[in-house]
Motif scaffolding. Sequence first.
Motif, PDB file in Angstrom:
ATOM      1  N   ALA A  43     -40.965 -25.461  -1.517  1.00  0.00           N
ATOM      2  CA  ALA A  43     -41.993 -24.460  -1.823  1.00  0.00           C
ATOM      3  C   ALA A  43     -42.461 -23.844  -0.515  1.00  0.00           C
ATOM      4  CB  ALA A  43     -43.167 -25.106  -2.544  1.00  0.00           C
ATOM      5  N   THR A  44     -42.494 -22.511  -0.458  1.00  0.00           N
ATOM      6  CA  THR A  44     -43.042 -21.877   0.754  1.00  0.00           C
ATOM      7  C   THR A  44     -44.510 -22.276   0.904  1.00  0.00           C
ATOM      8  OG1 THR A  44     -43.676 -19.894  -0.463  1.00  0.00           O
ATOM      9  CG2 THR A  44     -41.484 -19.883   0.597  1.00  0.00           C
ATOM     10  N   ASN A  45     -45.206 -22.378  -0.209  1.00  0.00           N
ATOM     11  CA  ASN A  45     -46.636 -22.737  -0.208  1.00  0.00           C
ATOM     12  C   ASN A  45     -47.078 -22.888  -1.661  1.00  0.00           C
ATOM     13  OD1 ASN A  45     -46.365 -19.745  -0.417  1.00  0.00           O
ATOM     14  ND2 ASN A  45     -48.561 -19.856  -0.715  1.00  0.00           N
ATOM     15  N   ARG A  46     -48.304 -23.348  -1.869  1.00  0.00           N
ATOM     16  CA  ARG A  46     -48.794 -23.532  -3.236  1.00  0.00           C
ATOM     17  C   ARG A  46     -50.122 -22.817  -3.469  1.00  0.00           C
ATOM     18  NH1 ARG A  46     -46.989 -29.238  -5.817  1.00  0.00           N
ATOM     19  NH2 ARG A  46     -47.197 -27.896  -7.641  1.00  0.00           N
ATOM     20  N   ASP A  47     -50.357 -21.716  -2.750  1.00  0.00           N
ATOM     21  CA  ASP A  47     -51.594 -20.958  -2.973  1.00  0.00           C
ATOM     22  C   ASP A  47     -51.706 -20.576  -4.452  1.00  0.00           C
ATOM     23  OD1 ASP A  47     -51.209 -20.974  -0.197  1.00  0.00           O
ATOM     24  OD2 ASP A  47     -52.151 -19.010   0.060  1.00  0.00           O
ATOM     25  N   ALA A  48     -52.837 -20.886  -5.056  1.00  0.00           N
ATOM     26  CA  ALA A  48     -53.028 -20.575  -6.480  1.00  0.00           C
ATOM     27  C   ALA A  48     -53.014 -19.071  -6.723  1.00  0.00           C
ATOM     28  CB  ALA A  48     -54.346 -21.174  -6.976  1.00  0.00           C
ATOM     29  N   VAL A  49     -53.697 -18.348  -5.869  1.00  0.00           N
ATOM     30  CA  VAL A  49     -53.809 -16.893  -6.032  1.00  0.00           C
ATOM     31  C   VAL A  49     -53.709 -16.191  -4.684  1.00  0.00           C
ATOM     32  CG1 VAL A  49     -55.206 -16.925  -8.142  1.00  0.00           C
ATOM     33  CG2 VAL A  49     -56.337 -17.054  -5.918  1.00  0.00           C
ATOM     34  N   GLY A  50     -53.475 -14.896  -4.744  1.00  0.00           N
ATOM     35  CA  GLY A  50     -53.440 -14.099  -3.522  1.00  0.00           C
ATOM     36  C   GLY A  50     -53.870 -12.673  -3.825  1.00  0.00           C
ATOM     37  N   HIS A  51     -54.329 -11.961  -2.798  1.00  0.00           N
ATOM     38  CA  HIS A  51     -54.748 -10.562  -2.975  1.00  0.00           C
ATOM     39  C   HIS A  51     -53.533  -9.649  -2.966  1.00  0.00           C
ATOM     40  CE1 HIS A  51     -59.042  -9.857  -3.340  1.00  0.00           C
ATOM     41  NE2 HIS A  51     -59.196 -11.029  -2.758  1.00  0.00           N
ATOM     42  N   MET A  52     -52.822  -9.612  -4.094  1.00  0.00           N
ATOM     43  CA  MET A  52     -51.643  -8.741  -4.186  1.00  0.00           C
ATOM     44  C   MET A  52     -52.077  -7.279  -4.193  1.00  0.00           C
ATOM     45  SD  MET A  52     -49.081 -10.786  -4.337  1.00  0.00           S
ATOM     46  CE  MET A  52     -47.729  -9.816  -5.031  1.00  0.00           C
ATOM     47  N   THR A  53     -53.296  -7.028  -4.618  1.00  0.00           N
ATOM     48  CA  THR A  53     -53.873  -5.689  -4.533  1.00  0.00           C
ATOM     49  C   THR A  53     -55.269  -5.843  -3.936  1.00  0.00           C
ATOM     50  OG1 THR A  53     -54.811  -5.890  -6.753  1.00  0.00           O
ATOM     51  CG2 THR A  53     -52.636  -4.865  -6.600  1.00  0.00           C
ATOM     52  N   ASP A  54     -55.839  -4.726  -3.493  1.00  0.00           N
ATOM     53  CA  ASP A  54     -57.143  -4.790  -2.814  1.00  0.00           C
ATOM     54  C   ASP A  54     -58.246  -5.274  -3.747  1.00  0.00           C
ATOM     55  OD1 ASP A  54     -55.836  -3.792  -0.678  1.00  0.00           O
ATOM     56  OD2 ASP A  54     -56.696  -1.766  -0.799  1.00  0.00           O
ATOM     57  N   LEU A  55     -58.126  -4.934  -5.042  1.00  0.00           N
ATOM     58  CA  LEU A  55     -59.271  -5.089  -5.938  1.00  0.00           C
ATOM     59  C   LEU A  55     -59.380  -6.439  -6.631  1.00  0.00           C
ATOM     60  CD1 LEU A  55     -59.195  -1.541  -7.573  1.00  0.00           C
ATOM     61  CD2 LEU A  55     -60.649  -2.317  -5.697  1.00  0.00           C
ATOM     62  N   GLN A  56     -58.298  -7.205  -6.628  1.00  0.00           N
ATOM     63  CA  GLN A  56     -58.412  -8.480  -7.334  1.00  0.00           C
ATOM     64  C   GLN A  56     -57.321  -9.462  -6.893  1.00  0.00           C
ATOM     65  OE1 GLN A  56     -56.411  -6.234 -11.096  1.00  0.00           O
ATOM     66  NE2 GLN A  56     -58.086  -7.576 -11.590  1.00  0.00           N
ATOM     67  N   GLU A  57     -57.483 -10.695  -7.317  1.00  0.00           N
ATOM     68  CA  GLU A  57     -56.497 -11.721  -7.037  1.00  0.00           C
ATOM     69  C   GLU A  57     -55.471 -11.792  -8.157  1.00  0.00           C
ATOM     70  OE1 GLU A  57     -59.010 -15.110  -6.573  1.00  0.00           O
ATOM     71  OE2 GLU A  57     -59.162 -14.838  -4.408  1.00  0.00           O
ATOM     72  N   TRP A  58     -54.285 -12.251  -7.792  1.00  0.00           N
ATOM     73  CA  TRP A  58     -53.161 -12.387  -8.716  1.00  0.00           C
ATOM     74  C   TRP A  58     -52.573 -13.782  -8.536  1.00  0.00           C
ATOM     75  CZ3 TRP A  58     -51.023  -8.026 -11.458  1.00  0.00           C
ATOM     76  CH2 TRP A  58     -51.695  -6.821 -11.221  1.00  0.00           C
ATOM     77  N   PRO A  59     -51.802 -14.257  -9.532  1.00  0.00           N
ATOM     78  CA  PRO A  59     -51.162 -15.561  -9.359  1.00  0.00           C
ATOM     79  C   PRO A  59     -50.346 -15.620  -8.063  1.00  0.00           C
ATOM     80  CG  PRO A  59     -50.975 -14.841 -11.636  1.00  0.00           C
ATOM     81  CD  PRO A  59     -51.552 -13.670 -10.877  1.00  0.00           C
ATOM     82  N   GLY A  60     -50.515 -16.706  -7.313  1.00  0.00           N
ATOM     83  CA  GLY A  60     -49.816 -16.876  -6.045  1.00  0.00           C
ATOM     84  C   GLY A  60     -48.574 -17.737  -6.197  1.00  0.00           C
ATOM     85  N   ALA A  61     -47.979 -18.110  -5.061  1.00  0.00           N
ATOM     86  CA  ALA A  61     -46.751 -18.916  -5.091  1.00  0.00           C
ATOM     87  C   ALA A  61     -46.968 -20.225  -5.854  1.00  0.00           C
ATOM     88  CB  ALA A  61     -46.283 -19.213  -3.673  1.00  0.00           C
ATOM     89  N   GLY A  62     -48.210 -20.726  -5.834  1.00  0.00           N
ATOM     90  CA  GLY A  62     -48.527 -21.962  -6.543  1.00  0.00           C
ATOM     91  C   GLY A  62     -48.234 -21.877  -8.027  1.00  0.00           C
ATOM     92  N   CYS A  63     -48.258 -20.670  -8.570  1.00  0.00           N
ATOM     93  CA  CYS A  63     -47.964 -20.436  -9.994  1.00  0.00           C
ATOM     94  C   CYS A  63     -46.473 -20.642 -10.252  1.00  0.00           C
ATOM     95  CB  CYS A  63     -48.412 -19.019 -10.355  1.00  0.00           C
ATOM     96  SG  CYS A  63     -48.016 -18.495 -12.018  1.00  0.00           S
ATOM     97  N   MET A  64     -45.638 -20.012  -9.443  1.00  0.00           N
ATOM     98  CA  MET A  64     -44.166 -20.126  -9.633  1.00  0.00           C
ATOM     99  C   MET A  64     -43.687 -21.543  -9.295  1.00  0.00           C
ATOM    100  SD  MET A  64     -45.172 -17.033  -8.370  1.00  0.00           S
ATOM    101  CE  MET A  64     -45.634 -15.765  -9.527  1.00  0.00           C
TER     102      MET A  64
END
Lengths: 314, 314
Positions: free
Chosen positions: A197-218
């Motif tokens: 796994a590159t990392n397990r971040d739950a979410v990330g700012h894929m766009t400026d306005l909100q968080e999206w599922p991160g690598a931790g999801c996949m």
Amino acid sequence: MEGGEGPETASAAAECGHQPLTPNDVKDLLHSVDAFLFDCDGVIWRGDVLIDGVRDTLDMLRSMGKKLVFVTNNSTKSRRQYAKKFHSLGITVTEDEIFSSSFAAAMFLKVNDFPKEKKVYVIGGEGILDELELAGFVGLGGPEDGKKTVELEANCLFEHDKSVGAVVVGLDPYINYYKLQYGTLCIRENPGCLFIATNRDAVGHMTDLQEWPGAGCMVAAICGSTQREPIVVGKPSTFMMKFLLKKFNVSTSRMCMVGDRLDTDILFGQNAGCRTLLVLSGVTNLSTLEDSSNHIRPDYYTSKLSDIKKLVLE
Amino acid sequence: MEGGEGPETASAAAECGHQPLTPNDVKDLLHSVDAFLFDCDGVIWRGDVLIDGVRDTLDMLRSMGKKLVFVTNNSTKSRRQYAKKFHSLGITVTEDEIFSSSFAAAMFLKVNDFPKEKKVYVIGGEGILDELELAGFVGLGGPEDGKKTVELEANCLFEHDKSVGAVVVGLDPYINYYKLQYGTLCIRENPGCLFIATNRDAVGHMTDLQEWPGAGCMVAAICGSTQREPIVVGKPSTFMMKFLLKKFNVSTSRMCMVGDRLDTDILFGQNAGCRTLLVLSGVTNLSTLEDSSNHIRPDYYTSKLSDIKKLVLE
């Protein structure tokens, strides 16, 4: 953030064992630290926008002879692509100063003598494939599997490459059942196949306005179907630290990790024995930091990176 | 399986605390059990093909006055669709005899007085939406979100319905980033939003020739992005048992759960206080059963369901 919190917040912070950054702290940090390690998203930029005052602060640190290192869990870009992004934002950073989780995945295979005749299946972005290629490995999957579909006919056999010896999973906005089955089959059926796994971040700012599922999801999805746990190469794992130490010849006690996430950046700094500074310009806010459920406590916190420069001048 | 294993296997089995089904066991079971609970895939059929001898065995059990109940974790179909499938295979089963995890999800909302004005977001198949509708709830998502894509432009805001009060996650071969973000946002941002998993099976026989990621894969993905654990309504959770008991008026000690999976079927039977019979016609083979890492031990095991009929005649 600095000086504007009032007595109640200061008292809560003191109970938590961390404190808002003061001019004296900055003096001490600049005296006792030779290298600053920065997370990128939420510290240097948000999405494609540079955070206010970052450029001047980095210039000041460089002019003081400090080494600057950028350690990011974002695996979608290669080191080369990151250097280009910095350049487009008016900041000069060399590829050698960038440690991305895409690079970490390739380096993990390298230091573990992963056989060159084996292949690497990628659930994630182009950055991982680029770093694998630069390290001399053959990657497959990645973006080109993003539009593939599966045939669930009774007699259909989903074939996978038996020479895949590692599956690397990172953030993938084009995740689909084809990739999940491909990665699962490799890990389950190819003898000795690694699950990285590159990392397990739950979410990330894929766009400026909100968080999206991160690598931790996949990564969790693949754990769910394979019942296996991955080797994590990005933060908070300190796998990258040995490369960093080799490159920069600085002891970790003379490093300061600056990040916006408690469970990756600050934990990584603490795991490695660095000083830690949390900036509130990203995913963590003061109430999360001070919540009783949080047990990860940075040495200092401040509103944003440029506070370092501002406090030096006070 | 019966009688053909040799002394070595019999001894290993005895050490594990379970035993291959014998004619005497069958006599005892038929005497002490009033209801047989069956898993479907791997017990009754594999994919769309009936397993050899099942029809005659079910007929024999019915003729002996036994109650037959079908308890499946597969959420892709509704009870009505399952009854049709049985019929197409030449077996008469009423909807009332079928307890699917799609039905369980709808019943969970019903018994917990889920407000009718709230909506339910579905990651999974039509079967869940059908059962929700039959129970009087408004579902959204499901198959129609399978082709949706996301715009990751900097200023793009992904909107979700604030009236969603529950997210139900089941097996979904059309999983994508749109659904993952939708479900994640509802669970994270809608106050009190429930996170319900139909089941957490790691894999399932989506085709005859191999296993594919199961609902456990999609459920884990949502756990990974929300950092929340779901309420599981399918096996091995015994949530369905209260409906079953109400319907059939049989004590669990006079029930026998017949299944092909240790961690769902057999565990469900044991959790509920039923007798348990593992059949080796599905995902579990003898070496998995006898592996030292396995701690779930059925009362009996046999190669396939029709052994019951065969052993009665011996």
